[in-house]
Design a protein around this motif. Sequence first.
Motif, PDB file in Angstrom:
ATOM      1  N   THR A 179     -11.245  -6.232  -1.317  1.00  0.00           N
ATOM      2  CA  THR A 179     -10.964  -6.910  -2.752  1.00  0.00           C
ATOM      3  C   THR A 179      -9.463  -6.465  -2.852  1.00  0.00           C
ATOM      4  O   THR A 179     -10.040  -5.573  -4.311  1.00  0.00           O
ATOM      5  N   PRO A 180      -8.802  -6.595  -3.555  1.00  0.00           N
ATOM      6  CA  PRO A 180      -7.083  -6.430  -4.639  1.00  0.00           C
ATOM      7  C   PRO A 180      -7.368  -6.171  -5.630  1.00  0.00           C
ATOM      8  O   PRO A 180      -8.838  -7.698  -5.690  1.00  0.00           O
ATOM      9  N   ARG A 181      -6.894  -5.659  -6.076  1.00  0.00           N
ATOM     10  CA  ARG A 181      -7.623  -5.704  -7.941  1.00  0.00           C
ATOM     11  C   ARG A 181      -6.345  -5.327  -8.549  1.00  0.00           C
ATOM     12  O   ARG A 181      -5.074  -4.861  -7.904  1.00  0.00           O
ATOM     13  N   ASP A 182      -6.609  -5.506  -9.902  1.00  0.00           N
ATOM     14  CA  ASP A 182      -4.808  -5.122 -10.578  1.00  0.00           C
ATOM     15  C   ASP A 182      -4.910  -4.051 -11.350  1.00  0.00           C
ATOM     16  O   ASP A 182      -5.749  -3.574 -11.599  1.00  0.00           O
ATOM     17  N   VAL A 183      -4.120  -3.171 -10.685  1.00  0.00           N
ATOM     18  CA  VAL A 183      -3.893  -2.069 -11.293  1.00  0.00           C
ATOM     19  C   VAL A 183      -2.467  -1.348 -11.574  1.00  0.00           C
ATOM     20  O   VAL A 183      -1.849  -1.867 -11.705  1.00  0.00           O
ATOM     21  N   PRO A 184      -2.658  -0.940 -13.037  1.00  0.00           N
ATOM     22  CA  PRO A 184      -1.970  -0.973 -13.809  1.00  0.00           C
ATOM     23  C   PRO A 184      -0.710   0.281 -13.548  1.00  0.00           C
ATOM     24  O   PRO A 184      -1.260   1.137 -12.016  1.00  0.00           O
ATOM     25  N   LYS A 188       0.791   0.516  -5.032  1.00  0.00           N
ATOM     26  CA  LYS A 188      -0.703   0.549  -5.609  1.00  0.00           C
ATOM     27  C   LYS A 188      -1.449  -0.096  -4.148  1.00  0.00           C
ATOM     28  O   LYS A 188      -1.626  -0.536  -3.560  1.00  0.00           O
ATOM     29  N   VAL A 189      -3.247   0.483  -5.298  1.00  0.00           N
ATOM     30  CA  VAL A 189      -4.073  -0.008  -4.209  1.00  0.00           C
ATOM     31  C   VAL A 189      -3.886  -2.014  -3.924  1.00  0.00           C
ATOM     32  O   VAL A 189      -3.426  -1.783  -5.059  1.00  0.00           O
ATOM     33  N   GLY A 190      -3.851  -1.896  -2.297  1.00  0.00           N
ATOM     34  CA  GLY A 190      -4.316  -3.369  -2.194  1.00  0.00           C
ATOM     35  C   GLY A 190      -2.866  -4.254  -1.898  1.00  0.00           C
ATOM     36  O   GLY A 190      -2.460  -5.216  -1.942  1.00  0.00           O
TER      37      GLY A 190
END
Length: 183
Positions: free
Chosen positions: A14-19, A73-75
């Motif tokens: 699951t992609p997620r918002d990463v700062p 970034k992750v995703g």
Amino acid sequence: MDATVHELAEDHFTPRDVPDFGLPEAVYGQALDNLVQANVDVIVHTGGDRILLGYRKDLPLRDMFWVFGGRMKVGETIADAGARAVRRELGLAAERDRLRFANVYNVMWGRRSAPPETNGFQTLLTLMTYECTAEEAEAVTAADDTHQSVRWYPVAEIRELHTSGSALIHPFLPTVLKNAGLY
């Protein structure tokens, strides 16, 4: 030989918002001490003999010319990370489908900005190229605080700086430009 980048993701990822920078500096330094960082850098060029270089503010390339990019970034896909870096650092609305895979490098840097600076760090660096249109080439600017300035350099000028032993050119720069077919 053309290479293909294969990106695999399991169905339940699951992609997620990463700062942009989600770790306190001390924790980031610990991560650099223990993990290999995945980076995507992009050589922005005109398709002719001009390459865009930025005069870097931070280690490991402080006070030298380099291309544009940074951590994945992750995703993110590699192309997404490259396009994001070009947008962030140059203000260009880079089209991800115009980014081209060039090479992958295992880079071991001797110094870093996160303390302790002398520990260095390691990156798995994916290098891509992005050919600007004439309109894009006119519009580029240093859009964030990564670089003191950005400028188009004719390849001959980069070669001259390199062969003269200029400290402005990191020894890796001619290698990555040559391997991308731009030097």
